[in-house]
Design an enzyme around this catalytic site. Structure first.
Site, PDB file in Angstrom:
ATOM      1  N   GLN A 264       1.411  -1.519   0.022  1.00  0.00           N
ATOM      2  CA  GLN A 264      -0.055  -0.206  -0.287  1.00  0.00           C
ATOM      3  C   GLN A 264       0.391   1.534  -0.112  1.00  0.00           C
ATOM      4  O   GLN A 264       0.400   2.539  -0.864  1.00  0.00           O
ATOM      5  CB  GLN A 264      -0.930   0.378   1.151  1.00  0.00           C
ATOM      6  CG  GLN A 264      -1.893  -1.246   1.178  1.00  0.00           C
ATOM      7  CD  GLN A 264      -2.628  -1.459   0.144  1.00  0.00           C
ATOM      8  OE1 GLN A 264      -3.464  -0.391  -0.747  1.00  0.00           O
ATOM      9  NE2 GLN A 264      -2.653  -2.169  -0.768  1.00  0.00           N
ATOM     10  N   HIS A 267       1.854   2.890  -3.216  1.00  0.00           N
ATOM     11  CA  HIS A 267       0.906   4.247  -3.755  1.00  0.00           C
ATOM     12  C   HIS A 267       1.335   5.291  -3.792  1.00  0.00           C
ATOM     13  O   HIS A 267       1.169   5.997  -5.260  1.00  0.00           O
ATOM     14  CB  HIS A 267      -1.016   3.565  -3.127  1.00  0.00           C
ATOM     15  CG  HIS A 267      -1.566   2.176  -3.970  1.00  0.00           C
ATOM     16  ND1 HIS A 267      -2.065   2.662  -5.357  1.00  0.00           N
ATOM     17  CD2 HIS A 267      -1.240   1.188  -3.470  1.00  0.00           C
ATOM     18  CE1 HIS A 267      -2.932   1.344  -5.149  1.00  0.00           C
ATOM     19  NE2 HIS A 267      -2.338   0.825  -3.994  1.00  0.00           N
ATOM     20  N   GLU A 332      -9.581   0.530   5.635  1.00  0.00           N
ATOM     21  CA  GLU A 332      -9.987   0.378   4.167  1.00  0.00           C
ATOM     22  C   GLU A 332      -9.675  -1.857   3.956  1.00  0.00           C
ATOM     23  O   GLU A 332     -10.758  -2.104   3.878  1.00  0.00           O
ATOM     24  CB  GLU A 332      -8.656   0.556   2.258  1.00  0.00           C
ATOM     25  CG  GLU A 332      -9.541   0.695   1.373  1.00  0.00           C
ATOM     26  CD  GLU A 332      -8.496   1.127   0.428  1.00  0.00           C
ATOM     27  OE1 GLU A 332      -8.644   1.303  -0.621  1.00  0.00           O
ATOM     28  OE2 GLU A 332      -7.975   1.715   0.950  1.00  0.00           O
ATOM     29  N   HIS A 333      -7.914  -1.633   3.923  1.00  0.00           N
ATOM     30  CA  HIS A 333      -7.776  -3.100   3.837  1.00  0.00           C
ATOM     31  C   HIS A 333      -7.097  -3.635   5.582  1.00  0.00           C
ATOM     32  O   HIS A 333      -6.585  -3.289   6.469  1.00  0.00           O
ATOM     33  CB  HIS A 333      -6.193  -3.070   3.213  1.00  0.00           C
ATOM     34  CG  HIS A 333      -7.096  -2.597   1.386  1.00  0.00           C
ATOM     35  ND1 HIS A 333      -6.574  -1.694   1.823  1.00  0.00           N
ATOM     36  CD2 HIS A 333      -7.384  -3.004   0.570  1.00  0.00           C
ATOM     37  CE1 HIS A 333      -6.289  -1.598  -0.288  1.00  0.00           C
ATOM     38  NE2 HIS A 333      -7.624  -2.413  -0.414  1.00  0.00           N
ATOM     39  N   ASP A 366      -6.757  -7.434  -3.980  1.00  0.00           N
ATOM     40  CA  ASP A 366      -6.915  -5.848  -5.080  1.00  0.00           C
ATOM     41  C   ASP A 366      -7.012  -6.171  -6.807  1.00  0.00           C
ATOM     42  O   ASP A 366      -7.222  -5.832  -8.225  1.00  0.00           O
ATOM     43  CB  ASP A 366      -4.926  -5.450  -5.354  1.00  0.00           C
ATOM     44  CG  ASP A 366      -5.026  -3.979  -4.214  1.00  0.00           C
ATOM     45  OD1 ASP A 366      -5.755  -3.894  -3.642  1.00  0.00           O
ATOM     46  OD2 ASP A 366      -3.944  -3.733  -3.577  1.00  0.00           O
ATOM     47  N   HIS A 425     -54.368  16.425   3.146  1.00  0.00           N
ATOM     48  CA  HIS A 425     -53.858  14.317   3.794  1.00  0.00           C
ATOM     49  C   HIS A 425     -55.208  13.445   3.607  1.00  0.00           C
ATOM     50  O   HIS A 425     -55.695  12.950   3.548  1.00  0.00           O
ATOM     51  CB  HIS A 425     -52.414  14.326   4.484  1.00  0.00           C
ATOM     52  CG  HIS A 425     -51.403  15.184   3.366  1.00  0.00           C
ATOM     53  ND1 HIS A 425     -51.571  16.175   3.065  1.00  0.00           N
ATOM     54  CD2 HIS A 425     -50.340  14.237   2.817  1.00  0.00           C
ATOM     55  CE1 HIS A 425     -50.071  16.478   2.170  1.00  0.00           C
ATOM     56  NE2 HIS A 425     -49.820  14.917   2.474  1.00  0.00           N
TER      57      HIS A 425
END
Length: 435
Positions: A264, A267, A332-333, A366, A425
């Site tokens: 990661q 990235h 996230e992971h 991924d 109504h």
């Protein structure tokens, strides 16, 4: 890498809460200049359509075209790319696509209804979106896996038309991305990018049809444009930097864990890699692995900066406390690199995707595990979910009262409506009440 250091925290220290908050802090406020620029581009595309898109494509991607028709890639061209890539790449893309399709088909929701004793029918009609837009980064960053992950769930959901936009700076076309589009069943592809592509998808132009939802990753201009057009169209999410959190009991090979953290961190410098363990000696071993392996990495500088600025090793008392800290982070992971991941999973409440056991590298998720790799970041896993078929479907409530049901429920509605002071109504419901 003798000068390398990674932040160490201990859950028992007095200032742990503050230190953890500082570590997780990520400024997603958009630069004023970016905002102004994006708003200008979107306004131009909305007002001038194709002409504005062509001008911005020439300005930003150095790609001149006589018309947007020149920037559309035919299905034959996508097929050519599929045939042009090396056989091993094609085989890998097709294997990944099949797994992604198999997984997402299990998410497909069906319409349903039920009937009450008096004949009243209630239900839900599930309908796919008519048209989805898929943004795919181009140029140096090429992500064929993102094409599969975004387009396949849309097609499984039944979306009639998937329109993909991908910039090709200086005319630089990535065959693997186009091959992935062919495999995933993308319907139309335009070689445009940036905020102008988002605007074209949101508002429609003479050549590009307006879509109902825009999905897919992009740079700060793309993310800002998606934020701006939300409401006109749906969007998947505003994604922050990629994150991985590994909980390890100290029994996994430290080289494996170091490389999982790298996966990661490579990235970008803002990506976040965190390791939690009750075993201090193991944390030391992983740090030694990082120092030894880092010089062998192609993106060593990016990894080093990411780990130094946003990475951390957190020592906890036990795995229960590890799960508690993980839930506060809502990663996230999340890798559960432990003997009994099933038992630990019971304690996990917030995570985009959970990778179970020592052999489950996040990298498999991924590309080819099957579940979607578009995941909530920056703690948003507390309230949101991975991209899926449900993101390309909408639900309509179905309500059908029988005469008997209208009489029975009309009496209830009448009381509530008059309580709210909404006489029309009430009378509307009362007309259906039997004398």
């Amino acid at each position: 890498m003798s000068d390398f250091s990674i932040t160490r925290l201990n859950a028992s220290q007095n200032d742990f809460d503050g230190s953890l908050a500082s570590l997780l802090a990520w400024d997603d406020s958009v630069d004023h200049q970016v905002n102004e620029s994006v708003r200008h581009i979107l306004a131009q595309v909305k007002a001038r359509g194709d002409a504005a898109v062509l001008e911005f494509t020439e300005q930003f991607d150095r790609l001149k075209a006589g018309s947007l028709a020149d920037l559309e890639m035919s299905k034959e061209r996508l097929q050519q790319s599929l045939e042009a890539i090396p056989q091993n790449q094609r085989t890998a893309l097709e294997a990944a696509a099949q797994r992604i399709r198999d997984y997402h088909e299990r998410q497909n929701q069906q319409s349903w209804h039920y009937q009450e004793a008096d004949g009243t029918v209630l239900g839900q009609k599930v309908t796919p979106l008519d048209r989805a837009g898929l943004y795919v980064p181009g140029g140096k960053a090429a992500y064929p896996s993102s094409v599969l992950m975004n387009a396949i769930p849309a097609k499984v959901a039944g979306v009639a038309e998937v329109v993909m936009v991908v910039p090709t700076p200086d005319g630089q076309v990535n065959d693997m991305v186009l091959a992935a589009a062919a495999i995933a069943g993308v319907d139309r592809v335009f070689t445009i990018g940036g905020a102008q592509a988002v605007g074209a998808l949101a508002y429609g132009t003479e050549s590009i049809p307006a879509v109902d939802k825009i999905v897919g990753p992009g740079n700060i201009y793309v993310a800002t444009a998606k934020r701006e057009v939300f409401g006109t169209v749906g969007i998947d999410m505003i994604a922050g930097p990629s994150e991985i959190l590994v909980i390890c009991d100290g029994q996994t090979n430290p080289d494996w864990i170091a490389m999982d953290l790298f996966s990661q961190a490579e990235h970008d410098e803002q990506a976040q890699s965190i390791l939690i363990s009750p075993d201090k000696a193991f944390l030391d071993s992983v740090e030694a692995s990082i120092r030894r392996l880092l010089p062998t990495m192609e993106r060593a500088d990016i990894i080093a900066e990411s780990l130094k600025s946003r990475g951390a090793f957190i020592q906890v008392a036990d795995l229960d406390e590890a799960a508690e800290v993980s839930n506060r982070i809502a990663p996230e992971h999340l890798e559960l690199s432990v003997d009994d991941p099933e038992a630990l999973l019971e304690n996990i409440r917030h995570a985009g995707a959970v990778f179970m056991g020592r052999y489950t590298a996040e990298a498999l998720g991924d590309y080819c595990a099957g579940p979607n790799h578009v995941l909530p970041t920056s703690g948003t896993a507390r309230f949101s979910s991975p991209l899926g078929v449900y993101d390309f479907q909408k639900r309509s409530s179905i309500i059908g009262f029988s005469a008997s049901g209208a009489d029975r429920m009309g009496r209830v509605a009448s009381v509530l409506a008059r309580g709210e002071g909404l006489t029309a109504h009430a009378r509307s419901a009362e007309y259906r009440i039997k004398e």
